[in-house]
Design an enzyme around this catalytic site. Structure first.
Site, short mmCIF file in Angstrom:
data_model
loop_
_atom_site.label_atom_id
_atom_site.label_comp_id
_atom_site.label_asym_id
_atom_site.label_seq_id
_atom_site.Cartn_x
_atom_site.Cartn_y
_atom_site.Cartn_z
N THR A 179 -9.30 2.00 8.87
CA THR A 179 -9.79 2.62 10.10
C THR A 179 -10.90 1.81 10.79
O THR A 179 -10.87 1.64 12.01
CB THR A 179 -10.28 4.05 9.81
OG1 THR A 179 -9.15 4.82 9.37
CG2 THR A 179 -10.88 4.70 11.03
N ASP A 232 0.86 -1.18 0.00
CA ASP A 232 0.00 0.00 0.00
C ASP A 232 0.90 1.25 0.00
O ASP A 232 1.88 1.32 0.75
CB ASP A 232 -0.86 -0.05 1.28
CG ASP A 232 -1.97 0.99 1.29
OD1 ASP A 232 -2.33 1.50 0.22
OD2 ASP A 232 -2.50 1.27 2.39
N SER A 241 -11.59 4.74 2.55
CA SER A 241 -13.00 4.40 2.38
C SER A 241 -13.59 3.61 3.54
O SER A 241 -14.52 2.83 3.36
CB SER A 241 -13.20 3.67 1.06
OG SER A 241 -13.02 4.59 0.00
N ASN A 245 -10.18 0.38 -0.19
CA ASN A 245 -9.25 0.28 0.93
C ASN A 245 -9.96 0.58 2.25
O ASN A 245 -10.59 1.63 2.40
CB ASN A 245 -8.12 1.30 0.76
CG ASN A 245 -7.14 0.90 -0.32
OD1 ASN A 245 -7.41 -0.02 -1.10
ND2 ASN A 245 -6.01 1.56 -0.36
ZN LIG Z 1 -4.55 5.10 0.75
#
Ligand SMILES: [Zn+2]
Length: 349
Positions: free
Chosen positions: A269, A83, A225, A266
């Protein structure tokens, strides 16, 4: 099943009209939570590691944990993805290690903070594409700049400062030959994305739809997202946490994206919130406990629940058995022969 190419996984998702969650990992419990959810929902999956994660866990630990996941779940296609690579060297080190996909985030300079010029972005991304495709490895690029900072990576700001220009997205895809394209539509990394439920003034789904119309066959990627659901925030605050009120990207907006070319989503969180809430609850309710398993087990279960929910919402659930893995060597041949196109189909304006 061995680790599979992310390109294969996204091509299949495009055929099936669904999205695939890309979940970040730093440790064994998170990998187990993702695999538990993938097994439960029969989902193909992308497991991704940031530079921060590779540093935290050390490359070899993380890589072998993911290999263990592949070995223990032969029925699940897994792509292993770097990432936000910040340089050619970062991407090369992931490819050398055995990652089947990398993101070259050339939207920022190598410091991971300063926005780069279009030309700089094209040059470094193309260099990674040439190196990666020769080895059958997938490349995700980014055009436009996301908001916020995560793991020390990001330009900060609201996410509305460098929204992707559709014409530039077309040019970028043509010049670089990336397999997947991350676009900036107002989302940010981290928990604090929006100060109220986002509408079209801050979450630019119209830009996403415009890009998809121009690049109907390019796999689009939504970063930042997480949905940051209130119930997960509440658990943390109920047991001594101090999160400020915040909003993420509503799942129905992601689903609108999936109907318009988004194939990779992605999420980090939401999983962090779920784990931390579960740990806080155990420590708050039973302060006499000190065995890490007493809180890591509920933490792992809480994350698995969120991941399984996202897999169902993104539509990847039930698709693990749709196809056989094509080896990375075969994928490399496909790039070389042109069987795997690297030139986007561009529609007229
Ligand atoms: Zn990112």
């Amino acid at each position: 099943m061995p680790l599979v190419s992310m390109r294969q996984l996204l091509d299949e998702a495009a055929k099936g009209g669904y999205g695939v969650g890309a979940f970040n990992v730093n440790d064994m419990e998170q990998i187990q939570a993702i695999m538990g959810a993938a097994k439960e929902t029969k989902s193909p999956v992308i497991i991704q590691a940031s530079r921060g994660a590779r540093q935290f866990a050390q490359d070899k630990y993380l890589f072998h944990l993911i290999l263990a996941a592949a070995e223990l779940n032969p029925e699940i296609p897994i792509a292993m993805h770097q990432d936000h690579g910040n340089s050619f060297e970062t991407c090369k080190s992931a490819i050398d290690l055995g990652y089947t996909s990398v993101m070259m985030d050339g939207s920022l300079k190598e410091d991971g903070k300063t926005p780069a010029s279009f030309e700089e972005n094209v040059a470094v991304t193309k260099r990674v594409v040439d190196f990666a495709h020769e080895r059958g490895v997938t490349v995700e690029g980014e055009i436009g700049v996301l908001g916020g900072v995560e793991d020390g990576h990001g330009a900060g700001g609201t996410g509305l400062e460098h929204v992707t220009d559709p014409d530039q997205a077309v040019e970028f895809a043509e010049l670089t030959g990336v397999d997947a394209l991350a676009i900036a539509i107002g989302t940010s990394h981290g928990a604090y994305k929006f100060s109220k439920k986002p509408d079209g003034s801050v979450l630019k789904m119209d830009v996403l739809i415009a890009i998809h119309k121009r690049l109907p066959n390019t796999h689009l990627v939504m970063h930042g997202s997480s949905s940051v659901p209130k119930d997960l925030q509440d658990v943390i605050n109920q047991y001594g946490g101090k999160l400020k009120e915040t909003w993420g990207v509503p799942v129905e907006e992601i689903q609108l994206g999936i109907r318009n070319g988004v194939r990779k989503i992605n999420v980090d969180t939401d999983n962090r919130l779920a784990m931390t809430g579960a740990i806080r609850k155990v420590l708050w309710e039973t302060p006499e406990k000190f065995d890490p398993r007493d809180y890591m087990k509920p933490a792992r279960e809480a994350m698995q629940k969120v991941v399984a929910q996202r897999m169902t919402q993104f539509g990847q659930a039930g698709h693990a058995g749709d196809y056989q893995a094509v080896s990375i060597v075969e994928i490399a041949k496909g790039y070389k022969s042109g069987a795997l196109s690297t030139q986007p189909l561009v529609a007229a304006k």
